[in-house]
Write an enzyme that holds these catalytic residues in place. Sequence first.
Site, mmCIF file in Angstrom:
data_model
loop_
_atom_site.group_PDB
_atom_site.id
_atom_site.type_symbol
_atom_site.label_atom_id
_atom_site.label_comp_id
_atom_site.label_asym_id
_atom_site.label_seq_id
_atom_site.Cartn_x
_atom_site.Cartn_y
_atom_site.Cartn_z
ATOM 1 N N CYS A 82 0.834 -1.207 0.000
ATOM 2 C CA CYS A 82 0.000 0.000 0.000
ATOM 3 C C CYS A 82 0.871 1.261 0.000
ATOM 4 O O CYS A 82 1.523 1.543 -0.997
ATOM 5 C CB CYS A 82 -0.982 -0.035 1.177
ATOM 6 S SG CYS A 82 -2.386 1.096 0.970
ATOM 7 N N HIS A 169 -3.576 -5.423 0.498
ATOM 8 C CA HIS A 169 -3.023 -5.878 1.779
ATOM 9 C C HIS A 169 -3.036 -7.410 1.860
ATOM 10 O O HIS A 169 -4.034 -8.003 2.268
ATOM 11 C CB HIS A 169 -3.824 -5.288 2.943
ATOM 12 C CG HIS A 169 -3.613 -3.823 3.126
ATOM 13 N ND1 HIS A 169 -2.612 -3.312 3.926
ATOM 14 C CD2 HIS A 169 -4.242 -2.750 2.581
ATOM 15 C CE1 HIS A 169 -2.647 -1.987 3.882
ATOM 16 N NE2 HIS A 169 -3.631 -1.620 3.073
ATOM 17 N N GLU A 171 -1.619 -9.208 4.001
ATOM 18 C CA GLU A 171 -1.587 -9.645 5.399
ATOM 19 C C GLU A 171 -2.974 -9.801 6.001
ATOM 20 O O GLU A 171 -3.147 -10.449 7.039
ATOM 21 C CB GLU A 171 -0.766 -8.663 6.247
ATOM 22 C CG GLU A 171 -1.413 -7.320 6.525
ATOM 23 C CD GLU A 171 -1.214 -6.292 5.421
ATOM 24 O OE1 GLU A 171 -1.403 -5.102 5.693
ATOM 25 O OE2 GLU A 171 -0.882 -6.675 4.277
#
EC number: 6.3.5.2
Length: 524
Positions: A82, A169, A171
Site C-alpha cells: 500500500c 493488503h 496480510e
Amino acid sequence: MDQEKVIVIDFGGQYNQLVARRVRECNVYCEIYSYKIDIEKIKEMNPKGIILTGGPNSCYEENSPSYRKELFELGIPVLGICYGAQLMMHKLGGKVITPEVGEYGKTEITYSANGVMFKDLPSESVCWMSHFDRIAEAAPGFEVVAHTADCPIAATQNVEKKLYAVQFHPEVLHTKNGTQMIYNFVRGVCGCAGTWKMDSFVKNTIDEIREQVGDGKVLLALSGGVDSSVLAALLAKAIGKQLTCVFVDHGLLRKNEGDEVEGVFGKDGSFDINFVRVNAQERYYSKLAGVTEPERKRKIIGEEFIRVFEEEAKKIGKVDFLAQGTIYPDVVESGLGGESAVIKSHHNVGGLPEHVDFKDIVEPLRNLFKDEVRKVGLELGLPDYLVFRQPFPGPGLGIRIIGEVTAEKVRIVQDADWIYRSEVEKAAKEYKEAHGEEPSWMPNQYFAALTNMRSVGVMGDERTYDYAVAVRAVRTVDFMTAEAAEIPFEVLQTVMSRIINEVKGVNRVFYDLTSKPPGTIEFE
C-alpha cells in the site's frame, strides 16, 4: 537473537503487527521498526528481507513518512505494501496520484502468471484494498503483474533487483491466499529457511534465562493469565526453585480460576517453584465499597495489586530479578517498536513496583505474539484451560460488574459466567463432533456481565425484584473491531434458563448484540 530475520518498517499502518505475524507464520522471525530507523542499523542487522507497511499519508506530500532511496539499492529483497508500494515507486521514478475516488474493502483482482508472489495461485481472486492514492506509472524496470477495475497497477515487480510492490493488503485475511503470497516472498524471494519454531525458541530461551539469572532469585507476579502462566512455566523449567511466584487472588477472578492456577503451580502442581497465594478478597471488596465510576475502580484494583505484591515481596526478602510477561504487542503499542504504535502505555512496559528491590528485569516473552505465547505454553506442558484462556481484563470482574462491586455481585457474575461459557463450549463441542469442524458462530470471546439494573419478575407464585445479567459474545480477528456472534437461539435459551434457575438473585438475561465500534468488548 542470532538468526535469519525479516524486518517490517512501519509507516503508520494499522496492520503493522499483522504483517509481522504473517511472516512468523511462515516460520521466519520478524521485527517491527519505525521508518525513522537509521539505514546503517539496517545494514548492521543484514535482514533477509524488508517489508514496508501501509500508512495514512500521501508519499509525495511534505513531511510525510519517507525513506532514503538507498534502501532499495542494498540488494536486500523489499516488499512494499500500500503506502510502502507507493513510496517505492515514488523514490524510484514512478508516478503516484490522488484520484477522485479511493478503493476500499474486498475487491476482485487479476494476477499475472509472471507475478513471483502469486506463483501457483489462481489468476482471478479477491483482495483487500484500503487506499486513496494509487500508482499511476510503475518505475523504470518494473513489470505490472496485477490489476483491478479501478487500479491498473495493483502489483508490480522488478525481479532482477528483488523489489516488489502491492497496492492491496496480503496480510489481511480478506485477501484470498494472502499468507501464501507473503510465504512466496519470505521463503522464496528472500530465501529464508524457516527455522523460527517454538520448540527451538523454548530451548534457546531457557539457556538465555540461565545465563542472565545465574544463581540469582527471580520474583514473578503471577496473575493466572496466559502470558504470566507461560512465563512462570518457562522460568520454572530454566531455574526451578530460584523462582518465587506471588499469586494475588483479589476475589475478582472467574469461577474456580484461583484454584486452577494453584493446582498447576502450587505444591501439588508439576512445577518445582516457590508459590505464594495471597487471598486478598476482603481487602479488595473493602477498598471498592461505594465506588461506581469505572476508571476509579480500575485505579483502585491496580494500585492495591501493587501494594499487596510489594508487601509479599518484603516477606520474601532480597530478589535479584523481577520477571514480567511483556509480549511483543506490548512493546510495539508502547511506542518502542513501530511508528503507528504509540496507542497506550502498557502495564508491562514502564510500570514497575517502586518498593521491590531488584537489579534487573527478565522478559523472555517480549519478542512473541500472543499466538506464539500459547504455542510455547503447549510446548511446556501447560493444560489447555490455562493456555487457551479467553482474554480477561486486568481489573477482572470488577469491570464486568456495572456499579459498585460487592461479594454478592461477584458471586452472581461468577456463577452466570461459568454457566454461559460451559453451555457455549458444550454446544461447540457437539457441533464439531457432528460436523468435523468448529461452528461458524463460535465466538473469540464470550462472558457474562452484571448490569446495575434490577427488574420485576415472577418465580413460582412470588414476585421477584432481582438483577439482570447480560451475556456477550463476539467474533473478531484482531479485537480492534468485533461483531456480535450469532450463537444459536436454542443455546441462548438454555443459558437463560440455567442462569435464572441456578443463580440466586437473577431474574432476567439479555444478549448483547452491540458491535465494536460503537461499543467496546468489555462493559466498563
